[in-house]
Design a protein around this motif. Structure first.
Motif, short mmCIF file in Angstrom:
data_model
loop_
_atom_site.label_atom_id
_atom_site.label_comp_id
_atom_site.label_asym_id
_atom_site.label_seq_id
_atom_site.Cartn_x
_atom_site.Cartn_y
_atom_site.Cartn_z
N PRO A 171 61.77 48.61 -5.26
CA PRO A 171 60.74 49.18 -4.78
C PRO A 171 59.99 48.17 -4.45
O PRO A 171 59.75 47.24 -5.06
CB PRO A 171 60.39 50.19 -6.08
N PRO A 172 59.18 48.36 -3.24
CA PRO A 172 58.21 47.55 -2.61
C PRO A 172 57.10 47.04 -3.79
O PRO A 172 56.91 45.56 -3.76
CB PRO A 172 57.42 48.28 -1.63
N ASP A 173 56.58 47.75 -4.57
CA ASP A 173 55.67 47.40 -5.58
C ASP A 173 56.43 46.24 -6.48
O ASP A 173 55.62 45.38 -6.95
CB ASP A 173 54.96 48.43 -6.46
N ILE A 174 57.37 46.38 -7.12
CA ILE A 174 58.23 45.39 -7.88
C ILE A 174 58.56 44.26 -7.06
O ILE A 174 58.11 43.03 -7.65
CB ILE A 174 59.30 46.18 -8.28
N ALA A 175 58.87 44.39 -5.99
CA ALA A 175 59.19 43.29 -5.24
C ALA A 175 58.15 42.31 -5.04
O ALA A 175 58.01 41.07 -5.06
CB ALA A 175 59.80 43.61 -3.77
N SER A 176 57.09 42.91 -4.57
CA SER A 176 55.80 42.06 -4.24
C SER A 176 55.35 41.46 -5.73
O SER A 176 54.91 40.24 -5.72
CB SER A 176 54.82 42.88 -3.75
N GLN A 177 55.39 42.35 -6.74
CA GLN A 177 54.91 41.63 -8.02
C GLN A 177 55.91 40.53 -8.29
O GLN A 177 55.26 39.62 -9.09
CB GLN A 177 54.93 42.87 -9.13
N MET A 178 57.23 40.67 -8.06
CA MET A 178 58.25 39.62 -8.45
C MET A 178 57.76 38.27 -7.53
O MET A 178 57.92 37.19 -8.25
CB MET A 178 59.47 40.15 -8.19
N GLU A 179 57.46 38.49 -6.42
CA GLU A 179 57.07 37.55 -5.58
C GLU A 179 55.86 36.71 -6.14
O GLU A 179 55.85 35.30 -5.99
CB GLU A 179 56.77 38.29 -4.00
N LYS A 180 54.96 37.38 -6.45
CA LYS A 180 53.85 36.62 -6.94
C LYS A 180 53.97 36.03 -8.32
O LYS A 180 53.59 35.07 -8.70
CB LYS A 180 52.64 37.74 -7.07
N GLY A 181 54.47 37.02 -9.05
CA GLY A 181 54.66 36.66 -10.75
C GLY A 181 56.09 35.93 -11.15
O GLY A 181 55.97 35.70 -12.44
N GLY A 182 56.74 35.62 -10.23
CA GLY A 182 58.24 35.32 -10.63
C GLY A 182 59.00 36.27 -11.27
O GLY A 182 58.55 37.56 -11.31
N GLU A 183 60.48 35.98 -11.47
CA GLU A 183 61.39 37.06 -11.59
C GLU A 183 60.91 37.51 -12.70
O GLU A 183 61.59 38.77 -13.10
CB GLU A 183 62.74 36.34 -11.64
N THR A 184 60.74 37.16 -13.87
CA THR A 184 60.74 37.79 -15.17
C THR A 184 59.30 38.30 -15.36
O THR A 184 58.93 38.47 -16.46
CB THR A 184 61.08 36.78 -16.22
N SER A 185 58.38 38.95 -14.38
CA SER A 185 57.08 39.06 -14.67
C SER A 185 57.20 40.96 -14.86
O SER A 185 56.01 41.18 -14.92
CB SER A 185 56.42 38.81 -13.55
N ILE A 186 58.24 41.30 -14.63
CA ILE A 186 58.05 42.98 -14.71
C ILE A 186 58.73 43.60 -15.92
O ILE A 186 59.83 43.21 -16.37
CB ILE A 186 58.91 43.53 -13.42
N SER A 187 57.74 44.49 -16.56
CA SER A 187 58.45 45.17 -17.91
C SER A 187 58.39 46.37 -17.52
O SER A 187 57.71 46.99 -16.69
CB SER A 187 57.41 44.77 -18.93
N ILE A 188 59.47 47.04 -17.85
CA ILE A 188 59.72 48.41 -17.33
C ILE A 188 60.25 49.42 -18.77
O ILE A 188 60.31 48.88 -19.43
CB ILE A 188 61.07 48.53 -16.30
N LYS A 189 59.92 50.59 -18.62
CA LYS A 189 60.54 51.57 -19.56
C LYS A 189 61.02 52.73 -19.00
O LYS A 189 61.05 52.91 -17.60
CB LYS A 189 58.95 52.07 -20.18
N PRO A 190 61.59 53.55 -19.73
CA PRO A 190 62.76 54.62 -19.40
C PRO A 190 61.67 55.40 -18.45
O PRO A 190 60.43 55.76 -18.79
CB PRO A 190 62.80 55.54 -20.59
N GLY A 191 62.23 56.09 -17.26
CA GLY A 191 61.54 56.95 -16.44
C GLY A 191 60.91 56.28 -15.21
O GLY A 191 60.54 56.66 -14.22
N ASP A 192 60.76 54.72 -15.38
CA ASP A 192 60.18 54.13 -14.26
C ASP A 192 61.27 54.04 -13.05
O ASP A 192 62.70 54.04 -13.25
CB ASP A 192 59.96 52.64 -14.55
#
Lengths: 214, 761, 471
Positions: free
Chosen positions: A128-149
């Motif tokens: 999803p675009p928000d995850i992709a852009s966050q990853m671009e900025k903060g590096g690959e391991t910058s996204i935390s997710i929880k069930p339902g995301d």
């Protein structure tokens, strides 16, 4: 966590090679630019902006296209019968024997450790675009997710479907596909790591780094 | 301590001096083994270690021999100062720096904007200083602003005097302080060039801002050049009087850089020494060359091997020259001619040769408003005239009556426009002022009275062209009716396909060349990548059909420095393009709006600027000013300053900026559009100073290319470092235009920025 | 026509129908396919034709470079684009014509494709010929005053026609595919919506031109089938009714002829309306010099007013129902095949018959059998088909690329269209009954990767048969 790291590493040590088959991306007339046994190099430079070794030229509609190596290795097999001939799209032309790099070994072993989000269907996948852009900025391991995301977009027959994450909360440790890739059913898409396991994963990575020589 | 003991102790010091003389010689020659310099140095080292072991007599004898041999070598070296050796002198760590100047020339100084390494940019030093003169035992002090590069004495953080963009910004900030305070500025140029990075404010953009500001800075400015490396030098170089050290260099590019280009040396390969020497000579970079070319005003003589940190006589001379130069700038603005002549004569008479600190006369460095106006006028004239003798005009063998007629027409129309806009302007202003006051009071009932006056003003101001409503014809009739009548690029005449460079990223399909260069205007329909198009396409598609009228085609690119090989290359480009310079200047119409355009293009010496190109640009600017038309610089491509013209090329930066500044100050609308590649000098001056700069998609804009950045900073830059997108992100340009919307966007820009008269005043 | 080699630049049932037409004409053909389609019948059929190299694998059906590269390699003399893909791409047709080794494009001249491909242009030409078009602007509007005046007029007109809830559409002129369209139901809200669309258009397309037209809500979708040759012959093959569509405006059930007063009641003189639109279509075709098979799309409102919508410069999926009810005098025994005629016309042959030779017989219905979940917004279904059986009837034809003798994975890259059934009856009633019985006797079985059963639209098609031809 149960993981026989020694055994896995031993297996990879025993056979650290992988054959990459290079196919024509489209139709055209083939002119080989490498010989058997020649070493090839993948893209290089800080931004991987320098293309790899020229493998062959594929000329279609008066446009000679340079097909270059995507990885380091050694040319193992060339189908010389295509020299100067018209090849259809997706024709295997040569094989590159590629020795797995440290990072590739780590990726592979981590699929055993991480919670893997597999492809529910053979389809094209995107972040999803928000995850992709966050990853671009903060590096690959910058996204935390929880069930339902919503963690993935599956594109099937021109229709996009959002896929929800159902597993344990954690961070996205690894993305196994490139945006828009056609992924086979059950192939890994994401590797997720619960926060309490991050240290454990890091330990494994450190061990592999110590024990694997490129 | 007895005499001999003291003598021996002194010998130690003397030996140290000898060692530094030897290493200086090695620096100057660029060879540590020249006439066995290395063995001399070994001898010095030996003597120093054996100073108390050797018999005193033996020691003194050997020192004396050494001293004599070194002196002989120094004499020999001084007789053979080649341009390359001048460069070596300037780069030697023993050469004087700005620090020495501040300490020895000025009485007191306070450094501004940081000190040592605690500094926004240690390569640029700014100081508020006083300089004093003695007139008959009386001391007079002058306040000045000193701005210059500090190469340092080997400190890494000084960056060798390469100003970062923010260092040049610091310089500009304090120039404005000096302007506020009304004190003169002394610039000291010790730079091999600017640090070529694009981080905000950006090397090129900041230099452009500096030059633009200096062109009309309302205080006297004197600059002194020791090491004048191209754009970096110009950032603090536009002055009313330009002095130069006799052993300094002032050049468009380092000799190594020129050699690498001339010899087409691949990156990482060694540049042959002979080629460097040859280029150094050809570039005409010495003080004498520059004086001859008129790019500097005066030479300050140094000792035979160049001035070092302890050449106090030189500092005295430099102090005298700086004061004298400032005096002259100030005096030139006095309307009192007799006084001027008197003062100068007196100075010269009293001190014909030597500099002393008694000036015999005190001159105040404060200027009145009228004098400031004169100062700016003289500065303008100075740069307008600079290097003009080297501009080549096409010889006309047959008297062309049409050109004669054109000339007369030109003169008459110029007169007309001057009367229309020049003479009547003050009156018009007054009328408008009255009108504003009246309406400001809300006296609506007065409108009957003011209306006729307003009508008169409207008449004088001419019809309000811009106010007309724009309706694109293309929208009214089918686009297909016109498509095939348009100019189609000759690139389209081939049955083949090309791949878009973004294919891997966006999956663009290969493009059939006739589609790409015809209907698609060279734009990839999938990702919008712009393939380069020849300049003719723009001439045909951008302006109203048949409205393009070129002018000044008789100004042609020449070879003023007789640079070897340039003539042949110029000839080849003339043959190839059928044109005689790297810029086309023309009048044109855009939806009926009359504009003046200057357009450097790629096929002729990569659109580089030399004397001819600069002159054409200035004249186009002047035409736009007298006709009161918007002025568009469309940069099809520019590779920078034409290095084979040396500093005659470099001075196009201040010259053209001056013209642009005067055009903008007179109310002109100046828009710069970058396409393909725009680099170096022009971007760092008369283009980068425009208030409105836009890039065409897929263009690259910057100061130095990736290779130069790598070589000067030791760092690699990403492949998209100079992309228009990044330039926009850094604030260097105001927008990115699609080539297909160029015409519409330019029209919109003229409408919105130009206001009702397309001229803001 | 023996020397011709036609490259079929398409997939699925249309590729098969083009092959059949080529075989009919006795000319050779070449087939292209992608990796995903390797099990498709169109590949198998070409392979089984003979030992000569006839099939070429390409990277994509949408890459013109692949098509031309194969055309040169295989020595093709002509390219049939089918429908979709390159069929209405004037650049493709232009390239085929202008390249150093020209290939005949089986379709109209590229100039015709280009000019009729622009809806605005078509509307303008039609208007100049007195052909009714949807009331509204026939050029992009840039001025608000002009736009408001037009909007006011359109509302007034609708009221005069007795339309109780009039409305208009505001569209970005550079847009398409449903983007940048809004409906205005009250004149008071027009200005705000106009400005919104204008801003949207400016932002999205860099062109703030806006189109305004009457919003039609209650209408039937009628088509006129034309066939022309390069010698000025213009012949029509009657009309079709294609009103039954999925939510994504995909046709599902089509009937020829367009109206049938014998089974339905219309509030207008249906035969006259059909005659009118046929005549108008022929008139426009003559005006632009149309020279291939093509379809003129119309809408007919409840009061019987026809408006020209657009021209499809290609052979359409549903062409065969028109062929099915058409007879050519003196060759009644040979079924009419419009694809075959289209190829002949492209090769420069004369059609060899006139409008007077054409007469019509019966009613024909086309059923588009698709793997889709009608209840979930016609969502495409994918998985493996294990059983694929249809009744054999003299009055039914079935076209499919799905093999009946082995399991078949539906490629996920393309729409899951499975088959076309063409039913004929002596009258509408019979055609409808036959179609219903055909559907009841059809069996499609299969399952997804997760073992869920296949979903098709067979039941939906059956249900919709009732609505055929009804207002």
């Amino acid at each position: 966590m149960d993981l026989n790291l020694n055994e896995l590493l031993r297996q990879y040590h025993a056979n650290p090679y992988e054959d990459h088959e290079i196919c024509t991306p489209h139709t055209g007339i083939v002119t080989f630019k490498v010989t058997e046994g020649q070493h090839t190099q993948g893209p290089s430079g800080q931004w991987l902006h320098k293309p790899g070794t020229l493998l062959f030229i594929l000329e279609r509609e008066n446009n000679p296209k340079r097909i270059t190596a995507k990885c380091n290795g050694q040319v193992a097999e060339i189908r010389h019968e295509f020299e100067g001939k018209f090849a259809e799209a997706g024709t295997p032309l040569l094989k590159i024997r590629h020795r797995l790099t440290k990072d590739e070994i780590i990726d592979r072993i981590l699929t055993e450790v991480l919670t893997v989000f597999p492809a529910p269907q053979k389809a094209r996948y995107y972040l999803p675009p928000d995850i992709a852009s966050q990853m671009e900025k903060g590096g690959e391991t910058s996204i935390s997710i929880k069930p339902g995301d919503d963690v993935l977009i599956m594109s099937l027959m021109k229709r996009d479907t959002l896929l929800k994450y159902e597993g344990m909360p954690g961070i996205i440790y690894k993305v196994y596909f490139k945006a828009g890739d056609l992924v086979e059913q059950d192939a890994p898409l994401l590797g997720i790591c619960p926060p309490e396991n991050v240290q454990f994963v890091q330990k494994i990575i450190d061990r592999i780094k110590n024990e694997w020589e490129d | 301590m007895d005499a001999e003991q003291k003598h021996i102790a002194d010998s130690g010091q003397f030996l140290t001096q000898l060692a530094s003389r030897i290493s200086y010689l090695a620096d100057v020659i660029g060879d540590s083994r020249w006439y066995a310099l290395d063995t001399l140095l070994e001898e010095v080292t030996f003597l120093r270690s054996a100073i108390f072991e050797l018999p005193a007599k033996e020691l003194f004898r050997r020192i004396k021999v050494l001293d004599e041999r070194i002196s002989i070598l120094e004499d020999r070296a001084a007789k053979e100062i080649t341009p390359v050796r001048m460069v070596n002198i300037v780069r030697s760590v023993q050469r004087f720096t700005l620090q020495d100047i501040l300490e020895n020339i000025y009485d007191s100084f306070t450094e501004l904007g940081g000190e040592e390494d605690c500094n926004i940019d240690p390569a640029v030093v700014v100081a508020r200083a006083t300089i004093s003169r003695r007139v008959k035992k009386k001391i007079y002090r002058h306040q000045v602003m000193v701005i210059g590069h500090e190469k340092g004495m080997g400190e890494e953080y000084r960056n060798g005097g390469c100003a970062k963009p923010w260092g040049n910004d610091k310089a500009l900030r304090y120039m404005k302080v000096a302007e506020t305070e009304g004190i003169p500025i002394h610039f000291f140029i010790f730079t091999p060039g600017s640090y070529p990075i694009e981080d905000f404010p950006g090397a090129a953009q900041q230099i452009a801002r500096n030059i633009y500001a200096m062109s009309k800075l309302e205080v006297p400015m004197v600059s002194f050049i020791s090491e004048g490396g191209s754009g970096g030098a110009e950032a603090i170089g536009l002055a009313d009087m330009r002095l130069m050290a006799s052993h300094g260099y002032y050049s468009v590019i380092s000799p190594e850089g020129a050699a690498a280009i001339e010899g087409r040396i691949r990156e990482g390969q060694k540049v042959p020494r002979e080629l460097i020497e040859k280029c150094a000579e050809q570039l005409c970079m010495t003080a004498e060359d520059n004086l001859r070319l008129g790019t500097i005003d005066r030479i300050v003589q140094e000792p035979p091997l160049g001035a070092r940190r302890d050449d106090y006589d030189f500092f005295k001379r430099l102090r005298f020259e700086m004061i004298k130069a400032t005096d002259e700038v100030v005096l030139s603005t006095k309307s009192f001619r007799a006084f001027r002549a008197y003062a100068l004569r007196r100075q010269v008479k009293k001190h014909p040769q030597d500099s002393t600190d008694d000036f015999g006369v005190h001159i105040s460095w404060n200027l009145s408003d009228a004098e400031i106006e004169r100062l700016l006028e003289l500065r303008s004239q100075k740069y307008r005239a600079m290097g003009q003798g080297y501009i080549e005009l096409k010889k006309q063998t047959i008297i062309d009556t049409s050109t004669l007629k054109d000339k007369t027409k030109e003169t008459i129309s110029r007169l007309y426009y001057e009367i229309k806009y020049g003479l009547l302007k003050p009156q018009k202003k007054n009328v408008q002022k009255v009108l504003q006051e009246v309406t400001g009071e809300g006296a609506a009932f007065l409108s009957n009275i003011t209306e006729p006056v307003k009508a008169a003003v409207d008449f004088l101001a001419g019809p309000q062209e811009g106010a007309r409503q724009y309706s694109d014809e293309a929208a009214q009739i089918s686009i297909f009716n016109r498509e095939w009548e348009q100019y189609v690029s000759p690139l389209a005449n081939e049955d083949r396909t090309v791949s878009c460079p973004n294919a891997a990223k966006y999956g663009c399909l290969d493009l059939w060349v006739p589609d790409l260069y015809g209907e698609f205007c060279g734009v990839c329909p999938a990702c919008g990548h712009h393939f380069p198009l020849e300049y003719q396409w723009y001439l045909q598609n951008l302006f109203d059909a048949g409205s393009v009228r070129e002018f000044n085609n008789h100004i042609i690119s020449g070879n003023p420095l007789k640079f070897q090989g340039l003539d042949a290359r110029l000839n080849r480009d003339v043959q190839r393009t059928g044109r005689k310079s790297g810029i086309i200047t023309f009048k044109a119409k855009l939806n009926g709006i009359k504009i003046v355009v200057a357009m450097p293009y790629s096929n002729f010496r990569s659109g580089t600027f030399g004397s001819a190109e600069g002159e054409k640009f200035i004249r186009a600017c002047d035409l736009a000013r007298t006709r009161r038309r918007p002025f568009i610089a469309y940069i099809h491509t520019t590779g920078g300053i034409r290095i084979q013209e040396g500093t005659l090329g470099v001075i196009q930066m201040p010259r053209c900026t001056m013209a642009v500044r005067e055009y903008v100050d007179s109310g002109g609308l100046y828009i710069v559009v970058y396409d393909n590649n725009s680099y170096a000098g022009p971007v760092a001056s008369f283009l980068g100073c425009s208030p409105y700069q836009v890039g065409i998609r897929s263009s690259r804009i910057g100061f130095a290319g990736p290779r130069v950045i790598r070589e000067t900073t030791g760092q690699d830059v990403p492949p998209d470092y100079h992309s228009a997108r990044n330039a926009l992100m850094r604030g260097h340009i105001q927008g990115i235009w699609d080539r297909r919307d160029f015409r519409k966007n330019l029209y919109d820009a003229l409408q919105t920025m130009g206001g009702p008269n397309l001229y803001y005043k | 026509m023996k020397k011709e080699r036609v490259l079929i630049a398409n997939r699925g049932e249309i590729a098969i129908r083009i092959m059949m037409a080529c075989e009919d004409l006795g000319c050779d053909y070449i087939v292209v396919y992608t990796q995903e389609d390797r099990h498709s019948l169109h590949v198998r059929r070409a392979r089984e034709k003979g030992p000569e190299k006839r099939i070429y694998r390409i990277s994509s059906y949408k890459d013109p470079n692949e098509i031309f590269a194969v055309a040169d390699q295989a020595g093709a003399t002509a390219i049939h684009p089918g429908y979709g893909f390159f069929s209405e791409n004037f650049r493709f047709a232009r390239r085929a014509t202008l390249r150093t080794r020209p290939v005949t494009f089986i379709g109209p001249r590229w100039e015709v494709i280009r000019d009729l491909g622009s809806k605005i242009n078509t509307k303008r030409v039609a208007k100049s010929l007195g052909i009714p078009v949807i009331p509204g602007s026939d050029a992009p509007i840039y001025s608000e005053i002009e736009a408001e005046a037009l909007a006011e007029e359109l509302f007034l007109q609708q009221r005069e026609q007795g339309i109780t809830s009039p409305s208009i559409l505001v569209k970005a002129s550079a847009g398409g595919g449903g983007m940048g369209i809004e409906e205005v139901k009250h004149l008071d809200t027009f200005r705000r919506i106009y400005r919104r669309i204008q801003n949207y258009a400016k932002r999205q397309f860099g062109d703030e031109g806006v189109l305004i037209e009457q919003c039609l809500t209650d209408y039937q979708h009628i088509e006129v089938q034309l066939l022309c040759d390069r010698h000025g012959t213009v012949i029509h093959f009657g009309t079709r009714n294609c009103t039954i569509q999925s939510t994504g405006r995909q046709k599902r059930v089509e009937v020829a002829p367009g109206f049938d007063p014998s089974v339905c009641n219309y509030s207008f003189d249906a035969p006259k309306v059909l005659d009118d639109i046929t005549n108008y279509s022929v008139k426009l075709a003559r005006e632009v010099g149309y020279d291939s098979a093509g379809t003129w799309e119309w809408v007919v409102t409840r009061d019987g007013s026809p408006y020209l919508l657009e021209v499809n410069t290609r052979i359409q999926v549903e062409n065969e129902i028109s062929a099915c009810i058409s007879r050519i005098r003196d060759r009644e025994d040979i079924p009419v095949n419009l694809i075959r005629e289209q190829i002949r016309a492209a090769m420069g042959e004369k059609l060899g018959f006139t409008q007077d030779d054409i007469f019509f017989e019966g009613t024909s219905i086309e059923l588009r059998i698709v793997a889709e979940d009608v209840r979930r917004g016609f969502a495409p279904w994918c998985g493996t088909i294990t059983k694929f059986e249809f009744p054999q009837e003299p009055w039914a034809r079935l076209y499919s690329h799905v093999p009946m003798d082995k399991p078949y994975d539906i490629p996920t890259e393309y729409d899951p269209n499975l088959a076309l059934a063409i039913i004929w009856g002596e009258n509408t009633e019979e055609a409808r009954e036959r179609a219903a019985s055909f559907l009841l006797k059809s069996t499609i079985e299969g399952k997804t990767a997760h073992d869920e059963p296949i979903i098709t639209n067979l039941a939906y098609l059956y249900d919709r048969l009732e609505d055929v031809l009804q207002f």
